[in-house]
Design an enzyme around this catalytic site. Structure first.
Site, mmCIF file in Angstrom:
data_model
loop_
_atom_site.group_PDB
_atom_site.id
_atom_site.type_symbol
_atom_site.label_atom_id
_atom_site.label_comp_id
_atom_site.label_asym_id
_atom_site.label_seq_id
_atom_site.Cartn_x
_atom_site.Cartn_y
_atom_site.Cartn_z
ATOM 1 N N HIS A 66 4.754 5.033 -2.720
ATOM 2 C CA HIS A 66 5.098 6.330 -2.143
ATOM 3 C C HIS A 66 6.523 6.379 -1.559
ATOM 4 O O HIS A 66 7.304 7.273 -1.865
ATOM 5 C CB HIS A 66 4.104 6.718 -1.044
ATOM 6 C CG HIS A 66 2.669 6.621 -1.467
ATOM 7 N ND1 HIS A 66 2.234 6.941 -2.738
ATOM 8 C CD2 HIS A 66 1.558 6.237 -0.798
ATOM 9 C CE1 HIS A 66 0.921 6.762 -2.815
ATOM 10 N NE2 HIS A 66 0.489 6.329 -1.653
ATOM 11 N N LYS A 85 0.224 2.279 10.070
ATOM 12 C CA LYS A 85 -1.080 2.839 10.449
ATOM 13 C C LYS A 85 -1.237 2.653 11.953
ATOM 14 O O LYS A 85 -0.521 1.860 12.569
ATOM 15 C CB LYS A 85 -2.195 2.109 9.710
ATOM 16 C CG LYS A 85 -2.175 2.377 8.214
ATOM 17 C CD LYS A 85 -3.551 2.228 7.601
ATOM 18 C CE LYS A 85 -3.526 2.435 6.102
ATOM 19 N NZ LYS A 85 -3.487 3.829 5.698
ATOM 20 N N ASP A 136 0.817 -1.210 0.000
ATOM 21 C CA ASP A 136 0.000 0.000 0.000
ATOM 22 C C ASP A 136 0.860 1.273 0.000
ATOM 23 O O ASP A 136 0.495 2.266 -0.622
ATOM 24 C CB ASP A 136 -0.916 -0.023 1.235
ATOM 25 C CG ASP A 136 -1.897 1.129 1.264
ATOM 26 O OD1 ASP A 136 -2.529 1.385 0.226
ATOM 27 O OD2 ASP A 136 -2.034 1.784 2.318
HETATM 28 C C1 BG6 Z 1 -2.766 5.914 -0.074
HETATM 29 C C2 BG6 Z 1 -2.884 4.656 0.736
HETATM 30 O O1 BG6 Z 1 -2.098 5.668 -1.272
HETATM 31 O O2 BG6 Z 1 -2.046 6.893 0.669
HETATM 32 C C3 BG6 Z 1 -3.556 4.937 2.071
HETATM 33 O O3 BG6 Z 1 -3.647 3.704 0.016
HETATM 34 C C4 BG6 Z 1 -2.839 6.043 2.790
HETATM 35 O O4 BG6 Z 1 -3.591 3.779 2.873
HETATM 36 C C5 BG6 Z 1 -2.662 7.255 1.892
HETATM 37 O O5 BG6 Z 1 -3.601 6.392 3.940
HETATM 38 C C6 BG6 Z 1 -1.791 8.300 2.551
HETATM 39 O O6 BG6 Z 1 -1.827 9.461 1.794
HETATM 40 P P1 BG6 Z 1 -1.639 10.875 2.484
HETATM 41 O O7 BG6 Z 1 -1.584 11.829 1.356
HETATM 42 O O8 BG6 Z 1 -2.806 11.065 3.401
HETATM 43 O O9 BG6 Z 1 -0.355 10.787 3.257
#
Ligand code: BG6
Length: 514
Positions: free
Chosen positions: A264, A364, A259
């Protein structure tokens, strides 16, 4: 080169085409959460900022039977709740006139013909060219049907141009391992050319993340020391206080590695580690990021246990609210072995980064929402102010804060006032909000604008998606071979499991407290 403000803007944007031409957004999953929370608010904010082209339309698609009016009302509710800038009645009226809705099932080939008819009607009414941007905000299992449907209705044929229309935006997850990612790429690639495909990783649209390139390549002081001779290690943290929320089904299958790390965190690593691109041309920038993925040392076999920690949040309190623990969340099996936390140590095997560990962690149900990239510089020699081995001096750290407050800080050592030769670490802070006033645009604003302008720099190219999946799949296979029935736990509302502390402490280092 001029260094006036205007001159800088021109120099920075040179070679990049940021003119968004008239177009129609067709959103698969138009009645869903992503559209309501992110996409429609992003488009609305772009309109408020005068960034949308003079002609545009949005056609939402979904299973739910909604009229245009219903769709507009839902959009208004979402924008009211999630927009960066306040809802303005006059501006909203202008915006909502361009929102339309079509209901149907993506499994029904008739839908694609209906899309075409409806899009043509809207385009005729609003005097728009047939420049369509299809947004795939649906589960990957539907990608094949959708692409085939679009092709069947003649909605995939590329027009001439440097970045042809129609354009296709693909949301994550792009697969759950290397093989499935390849399959998705093949399916989408059979219908659309690579130059038409925009794979979103919304972290690349975040302001601080983009600032990383500016920081590195628009300042003369960092690049000379941006290497193994001066940098001790890099820490990349993306911690989230929220648990799995309403996404239990997806998350149970995905877990933190797929995820968050596959996309990211690896992209953040690429931006820290990449070589200076010779221009801002999308191909050049994406090549530079891609090179880093190629240099990542594979973590395989026994190394998976040595270099990667996974864990689940157990019972605890986040922001004073009781959290039951992952295995007790609704929709999560009580014997789930899905990780909600990952920490790992990676190496970029090239001349610049030889021997420099990159520690990545994400989870998380942690103590708070905080993300940063911290570059820790090497210790100074143990002489002068650092002569006492029992009290070593704190190292210099350059920390880029991605959220919640975007900015950066630099830790330097300063003299403590007084007659003694004492030193003390101090932090220099820069906050985006303080300097530039208005809150930064949301990542989706920037990214949607880039798609309209045909600029793919901040999107994932096919080879990059597959390279990062290849690296991640090694770890997934290592985990599978371990055959673990229970994962280590960390209390919800904490900074993660002790195993993650050990991972970094073994190297004589420690995680930063954010
Ligand atoms: C998403 C994930 O890509 O990014 C989520 O699927 C996560 O699980 C989210 O919460 C986090 O994004 P941001 O911009 O809130 O840090």
């Amino acid at each position: 080169m001029t260094w006036s403000e205007k001159g800088q803007v021109l120099a920075t944007e040179a070679g990049r085409n940021h003119v968004a031409g008239p177009c129609t957004f067709v959103i698969f999953g138009g009645s869903g959460d992503l559209a309501r929370r992110k996409l429609l608010p992003a488009l609305y904010n772009l309109m408020l900022d005068g960034m949308l082209p003079s002609g545009y339309a949005v056609l939402g698609l979904g299973r739910k039977t909604l009229s245009d009016q219903d769709f507009r009302a839902r959009a208004r509710e979402g924008v009211g709740k999630y927009s960066r800038q306040a809802l303005d009645d006059g501006k909203w009226a202008e915006f909502e006139r361009r929102l339309f809705y079509l209901s149907g099932s993506i499994d029904d080939s008739q839908l694609y013909h209906d899309i075409r008819t409806r899009a043509e009607k809207i385009e005729a009414e609003l005097k728009l060219p047939a420049h369509r941007i299809f947004y795939l905000a649906v589960p990957p299992a539907s990608f094949a049907t959708t692409c085939e449907g679009l092709q069947g209705a003649g909605l995939a044929q590329p027009t001439l141009g440097p970045t042809p229309f129609p354009r296709m935006i693909v949301e994550k997850p792009i697969g759950h391992d290397l093989e499935s990612a390849r399959q998705i790429n093949v399916i989408v690639g059979q219908v659309y050319e690579e130059s038409q495909i925009f794979r979103i990783d919304h972290y690349l649209g975040k302001e601080t993340v983009q600032n990383l390139m500016v920081l590195r390549f628009a300042n003369s002081i960092f690049e000379p020391i941006w290497n193994h001779k001066f940098i001790d290690h890099v820490q990349i943290t993306v911690s989230e206080a929220e648990g799995v929320g309403t996404r239990a089904t997806y998350y149970q299958e995905a877990g933190a590695l797929r995820d968050m790390v596959q996309n990211h965190l690896l992209q953040l690593l690429c931006l820290v580690a990449m070589e200076p691109p010779y221009s801002l041309d999308p191909h050049v920038v994406r090549n530079a990021r891609m090179e880093v993925l190629r240099c990542l040392h594979p973590i395989t076999g026994q190394d998976v246990e040595r270099f990667v920690v996974r864990a689940q949040y157990g019972h605890g309190k986040v922001n004073n609210v009781d959290v039951p623990g992952f295995r007790r969340e609704p929709g999560i099996p009580s014997d789930s072995t899905t990780e909600t936390y990952v920490a790992l140590k990676a190496f970029v095997e090239n001349w610049r980064w030889a021997g420099v560990p990159f520690y990545l962690r994400t989870g998380k149900g942690m103590v708070k929402r905080a993300s940063e990239i911290a570059v820790q510089f090497r210790d100074i020699p143990q002489i002068l102010f650092n002569a006492n081995p029992a009290a070593p001096q704190a190292p210099n750290v350059l920390a880029l804060r991605i959220q919640p407050e975007e900015g950066l800080s630099l830790r330097i050592i300063s003299k403590t006032p007084g007659s003694k030769a004492q030193t003390h670490p101090v932090e220099m802070h820069f906050k985006y909000g303080d300097v530039f006033g208005a809150p930064s645009p949301e990542a989706y604003e920037r990214l949607l604008l880039d798609v309209m302008a045909g600029d793919a720099s901040l999107f994932m190219r096919r080879d990059a998606v597959e390279a990062s999946w290849a690296w991640i799949t090694n770890i997934l296979e290592g985990w599978k071979a371990q055959g673990i029935k229970w994962l280590p736990e960390y209390a919800a509302g904490s900074w993660g499991p002790v195993e993650a502390d050990r991972l970094i402490q073994t190297d004589g280092r420690a995680w930063r407290t954010l």
